[in-house]
Design a protein around this motif. Structure first.
Motif, PDB file in Angstrom:
ATOM      1  N   ASP A 139       0.834  -1.198   0.000  1.00  0.00           N
ATOM      2  CA  ASP A 139       0.000   0.000   0.000  1.00  0.00           C
ATOM      3  C   ASP A 139       0.875   1.258   0.000  1.00  0.00           C
ATOM      4  O   ASP A 139       0.976   1.973   0.989  1.00  0.00           O
ATOM      5  CB  ASP A 139      -0.915  -0.022   1.234  1.00  0.00           C
ATOM      6  CG  ASP A 139      -1.967   1.067   1.212  1.00  0.00           C
ATOM      7  OD1 ASP A 139      -2.086   1.766   0.187  1.00  0.00           O
ATOM      8  OD2 ASP A 139      -2.676   1.222   2.231  1.00  0.00           O
ATOM      9  N   GLY A 140       1.564   1.480  -1.135  1.00  0.00           N
ATOM     10  CA  GLY A 140       2.378   2.681  -1.264  1.00  0.00           C
ATOM     11  C   GLY A 140       3.731   2.587  -0.587  1.00  0.00           C
ATOM     12  O   GLY A 140       4.143   3.500   0.131  1.00  0.00           O
ATOM     13  N   VAL A 141       4.444   1.487  -0.818  1.00  0.00           N
ATOM     14  CA  VAL A 141       5.740   1.255  -0.168  1.00  0.00           C
ATOM     15  C   VAL A 141       6.846   2.087  -0.808  1.00  0.00           C
ATOM     16  O   VAL A 141       6.982   2.107  -2.034  1.00  0.00           O
ATOM     17  CB  VAL A 141       6.100  -0.244  -0.210  1.00  0.00           C
ATOM     18  CG1 VAL A 141       7.556  -0.467   0.194  1.00  0.00           C
ATOM     19  CG2 VAL A 141       5.174  -1.036   0.683  1.00  0.00           C
ATOM     20  N   ASP A 142       7.641   2.766   0.023  1.00  0.00           N
ATOM     21  CA  ASP A 142       8.865   3.449  -0.391  1.00  0.00           C
ATOM     22  C   ASP A 142      10.050   2.729   0.248  1.00  0.00           C
ATOM     23  O   ASP A 142       9.986   2.344   1.426  1.00  0.00           O
ATOM     24  CB  ASP A 142       8.881   4.911   0.061  1.00  0.00           C
ATOM     25  CG  ASP A 142       7.811   5.752  -0.621  1.00  0.00           C
ATOM     26  OD1 ASP A 142       7.295   5.320  -1.661  1.00  0.00           O
ATOM     27  OD2 ASP A 142       7.488   6.836  -0.092  1.00  0.00           O
ATOM     28  N   LEU A 143      11.132   2.577  -0.504  1.00  0.00           N
ATOM     29  CA  LEU A 143      12.288   1.858   0.019  1.00  0.00           C
ATOM     30  C   LEU A 143      13.536   2.272  -0.738  1.00  0.00           C
ATOM     31  O   LEU A 143      13.518   2.385  -1.962  1.00  0.00           O
ATOM     32  CB  LEU A 143      12.081   0.347  -0.141  1.00  0.00           C
ATOM     33  CG  LEU A 143      13.202  -0.585   0.351  1.00  0.00           C
ATOM     34  CD1 LEU A 143      13.268  -0.573   1.871  1.00  0.00           C
ATOM     35  CD2 LEU A 143      12.968  -2.008  -0.157  1.00  0.00           C
ATOM     36  N   ASP A 144      14.627   2.508  -0.001  1.00  0.00           N
ATOM     37  CA  ASP A 144      15.933   2.779  -0.601  1.00  0.00           C
ATOM     38  C   ASP A 144      16.963   1.881   0.063  1.00  0.00           C
ATOM     39  O   ASP A 144      17.021   1.806   1.300  1.00  0.00           O
ATOM     40  CB  ASP A 144      16.346   4.244  -0.411  1.00  0.00           C
ATOM     41  CG  ASP A 144      15.521   5.191  -1.264  1.00  0.00           C
ATOM     42  OD1 ASP A 144      15.418   4.944  -2.474  1.00  0.00           O
ATOM     43  OD2 ASP A 144      14.969   6.160  -0.711  1.00  0.00           O
ATOM     44  N   VAL A 145      17.773   1.215  -0.744  1.00  0.00           N
ATOM     45  CA  VAL A 145      18.846   0.370  -0.221  1.00  0.00           C
ATOM     46  C   VAL A 145      20.159   0.843  -0.818  1.00  0.00           C
ATOM     47  O   VAL A 145      20.330   0.842  -2.044  1.00  0.00           O
ATOM     48  CB  VAL A 145      18.624  -1.115  -0.574  1.00  0.00           C
ATOM     49  CG1 VAL A 145      19.702  -1.973   0.096  1.00  0.00           C
ATOM     50  CG2 VAL A 145      17.235  -1.578  -0.157  1.00  0.00           C
ATOM     51  N   ARG A 146      21.080   1.273   0.036  1.00  0.00           N
ATOM     52  CA  ARG A 146      22.369   1.755  -0.429  1.00  0.00           C
ATOM     53  C   ARG A 146      23.228   0.606  -0.956  1.00  0.00           C
ATOM     54  O   ARG A 146      23.152  -0.511  -0.453  1.00  0.00           O
ATOM     55  CB  ARG A 146      23.111   2.480   0.699  1.00  0.00           C
ATOM     56  CG  ARG A 146      22.454   3.782   1.110  1.00  0.00           C
ATOM     57  CD  ARG A 146      23.225   4.484   2.225  1.00  0.00           C
ATOM     58  NE  ARG A 146      23.152   3.757   3.493  1.00  0.00           N
ATOM     59  CZ  ARG A 146      24.163   3.124   4.059  1.00  0.00           C
ATOM     60  NH1 ARG A 146      25.359   3.130   3.471  1.00  0.00           N
ATOM     61  NH2 ARG A 146      24.015   2.490   5.199  1.00  0.00           N
ATOM     62  N   GLU A 147      24.025   0.886  -1.962  1.00  0.00           N
ATOM     63  CA  GLU A 147      24.894  -0.133  -2.557  1.00  0.00           C
ATOM     64  C   GLU A 147      25.846  -0.700  -1.518  1.00  0.00           C
ATOM     65  O   GLU A 147      26.400   0.015  -0.680  1.00  0.00           O
ATOM     66  CB  GLU A 147      25.691   0.464  -3.715  1.00  0.00           C
ATOM     67  CG  GLU A 147      24.852   0.770  -4.942  1.00  0.00           C
ATOM     68  CD  GLU A 147      25.700   1.278  -6.094  1.00  0.00           C
ATOM     69  OE1 GLU A 147      26.927   1.423  -5.904  1.00  0.00           O
ATOM     70  OE2 GLU A 147      25.143   1.543  -7.175  1.00  0.00           O
ATOM     71  N   GLY A 148      26.051  -2.017  -1.582  1.00  0.00           N
ATOM     72  CA  GLY A 148      27.024  -2.678  -0.724  1.00  0.00           C
ATOM     73  C   GLY A 148      26.609  -2.792   0.730  1.00  0.00           C
ATOM     74  O   GLY A 148      27.462  -2.970   1.598  1.00  0.00           O
ATOM     75  N   THR A 149      25.295  -2.713   1.008  1.00  0.00           N
ATOM     76  CA  THR A 149      24.798  -2.830   2.381  1.00  0.00           C
ATOM     77  C   THR A 149      23.727  -3.912   2.447  1.00  0.00           C
ATOM     78  O   THR A 149      23.277  -4.437   1.432  1.00  0.00           O
ATOM     79  CB  THR A 149      24.197  -1.502   2.885  1.00  0.00           C
ATOM     80  OG1 THR A 149      23.006  -1.192   2.123  1.00  0.00           O
ATOM     81  CG2 THR A 149      25.189  -0.361   2.752  1.00  0.00           C
TER      82      THR A 149
END
Length: 341
Positions: A31-41
């Motif tokens: 239901d409207g998911v926002d997500l950021d994953v930094r490189e190498g983590t």
């Protein structure tokens, strides 16, 4: 088709998700998911059964199409560039996905060929990964003869054949004993050390603390909290002040005095006689100062004063209203029966 650069923050994100929505009939799994994953983590995605974790992984691995929103992984648009994306990702689900009739080596060789490696490259890659995951001696045995831990390691090896830039681990240690779980954790740490970005879904808080640098908590298809582990602990539960008087006989009188003065607020002081300590919930630096000041004013000699953040289990319970799973819990239900697994 070229990669898409859709990251206005300027940070280097391997996974970038905005407004992701997925329905199953009347049920809104995401239901409207926002997500950021930094490189190498390692990003840990936590949530109870039915929260939407597996649905999120399936969309990001091109196994499902979102109803709305946008996601890019390793620079590729999940909906518009699925073929290119599949070449740079790996996936290990809750259950082993290798062919149990084939030997371990043949499983890896076959996957290498499906990924368009030459025969020579596929053979070399299979040999390399079997050695890395301590499976060389069992290479020619059918996978069905492997122990649960060996099958899980073979599954991880299979996900690494194509040298993925991003690896999805969907509850990868479900049903494993503690020793095998530690072996899997060591392998995941080694992958991250090689530069792989990992998106980990789990209900084991120990697993999250061992592997994740950041956490996202989802419930009923929504992101309800995100941040570093210590940040989330600080946000949801304040701190506990642990006071140890030198004389254990001072414990109960000291507790009564603090409660009478009202410096502990609405929460009462807990006496831990086994540890010889008072446990005082504190929600602010001012309250902490007042409690310590009251103890000093009474002239009591202390052996130690420490503060503790809540455990990650307590954070999870506070945010979702659900308790976390432990290694002793029963096997989870078949995810095919969970609408928003």
């Amino acid at each position: 088709m070229t990669r898409i650069d859709d990251n206005p923050t300027g940070e280097s994100h391997a996974v970038h998700v905005r407004g992701l929505v997925k329905h199953y009939g009347e049920t809104k799994a995401l239901d409207g998911v926002d997500l950021d994953v930094r490189e190498g983590t390692v990003m840990g995605v936590l949530g109870p059964n039915g929260a939407g974790k597996t649905t999120l992984v399936r969309i990001l691995s091109t196994l499902l199409t979102p109803d709305a929103g946008k996601a890019t992984v390793a620079g590729y648009d999940v909906a518009r560039q699925p073929r290119q994306l599949r070449r740079v990702i790996g996936l290990t689900g809750q259950y082993a996905s290798v062919d149990e009739k084939l030997p371990g080596w043949e499983n890896l060789y076959m996957i290498g060929r499906l990924l368009d490696l030459s025969r020579k490259e596929a053979r070399a890659r299979a040999d390399e990964l079997l050695e890395r995951f301590s499976l060389t001696e069992a290479a020619r045995r059918p996978a069905r003869t492997y122990s649960g831990g060996m099958r899980r390691r073979l599954d991880l090896a299979a996900s690494m054949i194509g040298r993925p830039a991003v690896l999805y681990l969907d509850e990868p240690t479900t049903g494993l004993d503690p020793r095998t779980r530690n072996e899997v954790w060591d392998e995941v740490k080694a992958m991250v050390g090689d530069g792989v970005t990992v998106l980990l879904t789990t209900q084991y808080m120990e697993e999250a603390e061992q592997l994740a640098s950041e956490l996202t908590v989802v419930d009923r298809g929504k992101v309800i909290a995100k941040g570093g582990i210590e940040e989330l602990k600080a946000r949801v539960g304040g701190r506990t002040l642990r006071i140890r008087p030198l004389d254990p006989l001072e414990l109960r009188p000291l507790a009564a005095m603090l409660d009478e003065l009202g410096v502990t607020g609405l929460a009462s002081t807990t006496v831990d006689t086994d540890a010889g300590a008072l446990l005082v919930p504190v929600l602010s630096d001012e309250q902490l100062t007042a409690v310590v000041g009251a103890v000093i004013a009474r002239g009591i000699t202390l052996s130690s004063v420490t503060t503790e953040l809540p455990s990650l289990d307590e954070v999870f319970l506070s945010l979702t209203g659900h308790r976390t799973r432990t290694a002793q819990d029963a096997e989870p239900a078949d995810t095919r029966q969970e609408v928003a697994a």
